[in-house]
Scaffold this active site. Structure first.
Site, mmCIF file in Angstrom:
data_model
loop_
_atom_site.group_PDB
_atom_site.id
_atom_site.type_symbol
_atom_site.label_atom_id
_atom_site.label_comp_id
_atom_site.label_asym_id
_atom_site.label_seq_id
_atom_site.Cartn_x
_atom_site.Cartn_y
_atom_site.Cartn_z
ATOM 1 N N HIS A 120 0.837 -1.202 0.000
ATOM 2 C CA HIS A 120 0.000 0.000 0.000
ATOM 3 C C HIS A 120 0.871 1.251 0.000
ATOM 4 O O HIS A 120 1.945 1.281 0.581
ATOM 5 C CB HIS A 120 -0.902 0.026 1.237
ATOM 6 C CG HIS A 120 -1.966 -1.014 1.205
ATOM 7 N ND1 HIS A 120 -3.088 -0.892 0.435
ATOM 8 C CD2 HIS A 120 -2.076 -2.202 1.827
ATOM 9 C CE1 HIS A 120 -3.848 -1.951 0.588
ATOM 10 N NE2 HIS A 120 -3.243 -2.772 1.433
ATOM 11 N N ALA A 166 13.604 -20.631 8.122
ATOM 12 C CA ALA A 166 12.227 -20.577 8.607
ATOM 13 C C ALA A 166 11.940 -19.238 9.272
ATOM 14 O O ALA A 166 12.802 -18.650 9.918
ATOM 15 C CB ALA A 166 11.982 -21.711 9.593
ATOM 16 N N LYS A 172 14.972 -8.211 0.361
ATOM 17 C CA LYS A 172 16.060 -7.914 -0.569
ATOM 18 C C LYS A 172 16.355 -9.173 -1.367
ATOM 19 O O LYS A 172 16.162 -10.285 -0.886
ATOM 20 C CB LYS A 172 17.332 -7.517 0.188
ATOM 21 C CG LYS A 172 17.228 -6.247 0.968
ATOM 22 C CD LYS A 172 18.527 -5.981 1.696
ATOM 23 C CE LYS A 172 18.362 -4.792 2.624
ATOM 24 N NZ LYS A 172 19.499 -4.637 3.510
#
Length: 192
Positions: A120, A166, A172
């Site tokens: 958003h 995990a 990036k």
């Protein structure tokens, strides 16, 4: 005791070898009719889809139950969620895609992972929920292993042979054959 064991083993084989394959075959046939592209020998458990024609699965994939293929956009032609050959996708993984995601061949995606290729806007002078979303595709190259509950965000490329730990948050791009983990994910090693 031996007869009870043989009966339970037989029921197990019937349930998981034959009934599961039949259910997958019927499910794949139904989804192909509505435009989903599914390769040969792909096993597809019960999953959730918004636009089936936006999903393309390669050959010999294993898609566990509860996977959510969410194309977050209006109707358009072509596939936006493209999964390569021989890919495992663990249960309750979510593909929340507006632009595109490509997953290469021979990848392992553990349970509970999230792939989100949009965000958003948050300009000060406008309401957040009325602003346009920014979007960038996600690219997962061949032979990548993504650990359970990892989140991969927009614009990320995960290089060939890379490993994501995990519960990592990947914001990036990751070079080939590197091991990344953490929030946000950082390099912690290399595959040698």
């Amino acid at each position: 005791m031996k007869i009870k064991y043989l009966v339970s083993q037989s029921l197990f084989v019937i349930r998981f070898r034959y009934i599961k394959k039949l259910a997958s075959y019927l499910r794949c046939s139904k989804l192909r009719l509505v435009g989903m592209k599914i390769g040969k020998n792909t096993v597809l458990s019960h999953c959730h889809l918004t636009w089936p024609h936006q999903v393309q699965l390669g050959n010999k994939c294993l898609i566990e139950h509860g996977v959510y293929f969410h194309y977050d956009g209006i109707y358009s032609e072509g596939s936006s969620i493209v999964i390569g050959n021989n890919v495992f996708v663990g249960n309750h993984t979510e593909f929340n895609i507006t632009a595109k995601i490509n997953v290469g061949d021979n990848c392992l995606i553990a349970s509970g992972c999230k792939f989100i290729d949009h965000n958003h806007g948050f300009n000060y002078n406008e309401l957040i929920n009325s602003q346009l979303c920014s979007e960038k595709p996600i690219d997962i190259e061949d032979d990548v292993w993504i650990g359970c509950n990892a989140t991969i965000l927009k614009g990320v490329t995960i290089g060939k042979g890379a490993v994501v730990g995990a519960k990592s948050l990947v914001n990036k791009s990751i070079p080939p054959f590197e091991i990344w983990a953490g929030i946000p994910a950082k390099k912690i090693g290399e595959r040698k």
